[in-house]
Design a protein around this motif. Sequence first.
Motif, PDB file in Angstrom:
ATOM      1  N   HIS A  83       0.833  -1.211   0.000  1.00 15.81           N
ATOM      2  CA  HIS A  83       0.000   0.000   0.000  1.00 15.81           C
ATOM      3  C   HIS A  83       0.868   1.262   0.000  1.00 15.81           C
ATOM      4  O   HIS A  83       0.649   2.181  -0.806  1.00 15.81           O
ATOM      5  CB  HIS A  83      -0.922  -0.012   1.219  1.00 15.81           C
ATOM      6  N   LEU A  84       1.873   1.298   0.861  1.00 15.55           N
ATOM      7  CA  LEU A  84       2.733   2.470   0.941  1.00 15.55           C
ATOM      8  C   LEU A  84       3.678   2.553  -0.260  1.00 15.55           C
ATOM      9  O   LEU A  84       4.012   3.651  -0.724  1.00 15.55           O
ATOM     10  CB  LEU A  84       3.530   2.452   2.247  1.00 15.55           C
ATOM     11  N   LEU A  87       1.620   3.901  -3.104  1.00 16.22           N
ATOM     12  CA  LEU A  87       1.412   5.335  -2.852  1.00 16.22           C
ATOM     13  C   LEU A  87       2.633   6.123  -3.323  1.00 16.22           C
ATOM     14  O   LEU A  87       2.513   7.164  -3.992  1.00 16.22           O
ATOM     15  CB  LEU A  87       1.166   5.551  -1.359  1.00 16.22           C
ATOM     16  N   THR A  88       3.829   5.615  -2.988  1.00 14.81           N
ATOM     17  CA  THR A  88       5.074   6.255  -3.414  1.00 14.81           C
ATOM     18  C   THR A  88       5.184   6.276  -4.932  1.00 14.81           C
ATOM     19  O   THR A  88       5.546   7.300  -5.531  1.00 14.81           O
ATOM     20  CB  THR A  88       6.279   5.511  -2.822  1.00 14.81           C
ATOM     21  N   ASP A 403       1.662   5.153   8.460  1.00 14.75           N
ATOM     22  CA  ASP A 403       0.525   4.834   7.609  1.00 14.75           C
ATOM     23  C   ASP A 403       0.572   5.765   6.396  1.00 14.75           C
ATOM     24  O   ASP A 403       1.557   6.459   6.174  1.00 14.75           O
ATOM     25  CB  ASP A 403      -0.793   4.965   8.384  1.00 14.75           C
ATOM     26  N   GLU A 404      -0.504   5.766   5.619  1.00 16.14           N
ATOM     27  CA  GLU A 404      -0.514   6.607   4.406  1.00 16.14           C
ATOM     28  C   GLU A 404      -0.530   8.091   4.706  1.00 16.14           C
ATOM     29  O   GLU A 404      -0.328   8.908   3.804  1.00 16.14           O
ATOM     30  CB  GLU A 404      -1.713   6.230   3.519  1.00 16.14           C
ATOM     31  N   HIS A 405      -0.754   8.463   5.969  1.00 14.69           N
ATOM     32  CA  HIS A 405      -0.725   9.870   6.364  1.00 14.69           C
ATOM     33  C   HIS A 405       0.624  10.275   6.958  1.00 14.69           C
ATOM     34  O   HIS A 405       0.755  11.403   7.454  1.00 14.69           O
ATOM     35  CB  HIS A 405      -1.835  10.153   7.378  1.00 14.69           C
TER      36      HIS A 405
END
Length: 475
Positions: A83-84, A87-88, A403-405
């Motif tokens: 997931h991360l 996102l990157t 996390d994504e934040h």
Amino acid sequence: MVDVLVIGGGNAALCAALMAREAGASVMLLESAPREWRGGNSQHTRNLRCMHDAPQDVLVDAYPEEEYWQDLLKVTGGLTNEHLARLTIRASATCRPWMQKHGVRFQPPLSGALHVARTNAFFMGGGKALVNAYYRSAEAMGVAVQYDTPVDAIELDDGRFFAARSGERRFEARACVLAAGGFESNLAWMREAWGQNAAGEWPADNFLIRGTRFNQGVLLKYMIDAGADVIGDPSQSHCVAIDARAPLYDGGICTRIDCVSLGVVVNRQGERFYDEGEDFWPKRYAIWGRLVAEQPGQIGYSIIDAKAIGRFMPPVFPGTTAATLDELAQKLGLPGEPFLRTLADYNAACRVGTFDHTALDDCHTEGIAPAKTHWARPIDTPPYYAYPLRPGITFTYLGLRVDEHAAVHFGGQPSDNLFVAGEMMAGNVLGKGYTAGVGMSIGTAFGRIAGARAATAALHAAQATQGRGQHHATA
């Protein structure tokens, strides 16, 4: 009191500071280094790995998300948070216009930068120019910058940030971004992380640090001791085989040895120990530091002949040259008989087809171990060249879980005003291994996320404080 305090002075910290300032927050950045050494490891970088579905100015062809993800999956061996990571990858497709707005300029890849014209965007003037552009933009926007300010403690209460301390100085803020790098420059910690090998050696004693001497890991250790959630193996890092004659710190890109795939690598016993032609060099260069670290004395030698000259970016130091392989062994202090046998066995095993260093060609070995999968040609054309190799540590992967934040976590719970970016959290994406330019992708993506989130948290806190003040005034 400022709205957002950013601790660190490299790419991730600067991205966070710029994003927070753009969002309307007042920002202070604390850099541990003096002004002339500002920028952390980012000053030694040269490119950013970018997803793109079609050609974009300096980027040719396409490099879609799934290919980027598979490249990352392969080098990490699956030790990555998908997931991360995705996102990157997606953030890398959209960040360049923002970077250009803040003064970063791009150029086509250098002629010796193998296989990355499609995947990586090069900074004009390298990482130092990128860092300087960001600092100019930050200062023009009103970001306060303090140099020579290493942070050694954080004031926390139940996961909330209140202030940072640098010696006797105290810096309060409504929100904070941690982006102070890993611990690779802390040689005692590196020694502890790697321990002793079976031969009784302490491998880290022979490591060189490619990047900044200021990444001592003080803040990272403080956060770990304070109970922040941790991710990553302390012995894993961006670890490259670099010239053994490089300085202990700040050797940067010019000390890398890029001819490994064009020849063979032997240890001090004159023996090969890994497939030099496993894959394209940008996908494999960062495994060779660890491979060398596992050899006796933590040293290796990259051996090529005259056919390889002109096909790789020459390193800063000239190689050892000799008219014969026997003479080369003598100059290197290698045992002659094993070395010559290794080279003879390799030469005899080469099955030369159509040599093409820009493709995964059909030149390979048969009947020897380790095999050489691609670009295998006999080393038989004098003069012969050798470059001594040592492990060169760029940055460590032990870090804080996010996390994504980009929020720092305590006991699985995200802080509402403390965030982290760059090398201090890269282990969420890089459990091991590396592929060229992905560190800057992670730092840019999470620096921007952390800065924006910190600004939001700080401005909400300021509004809440103002609201309470108005309530008391009317009560």
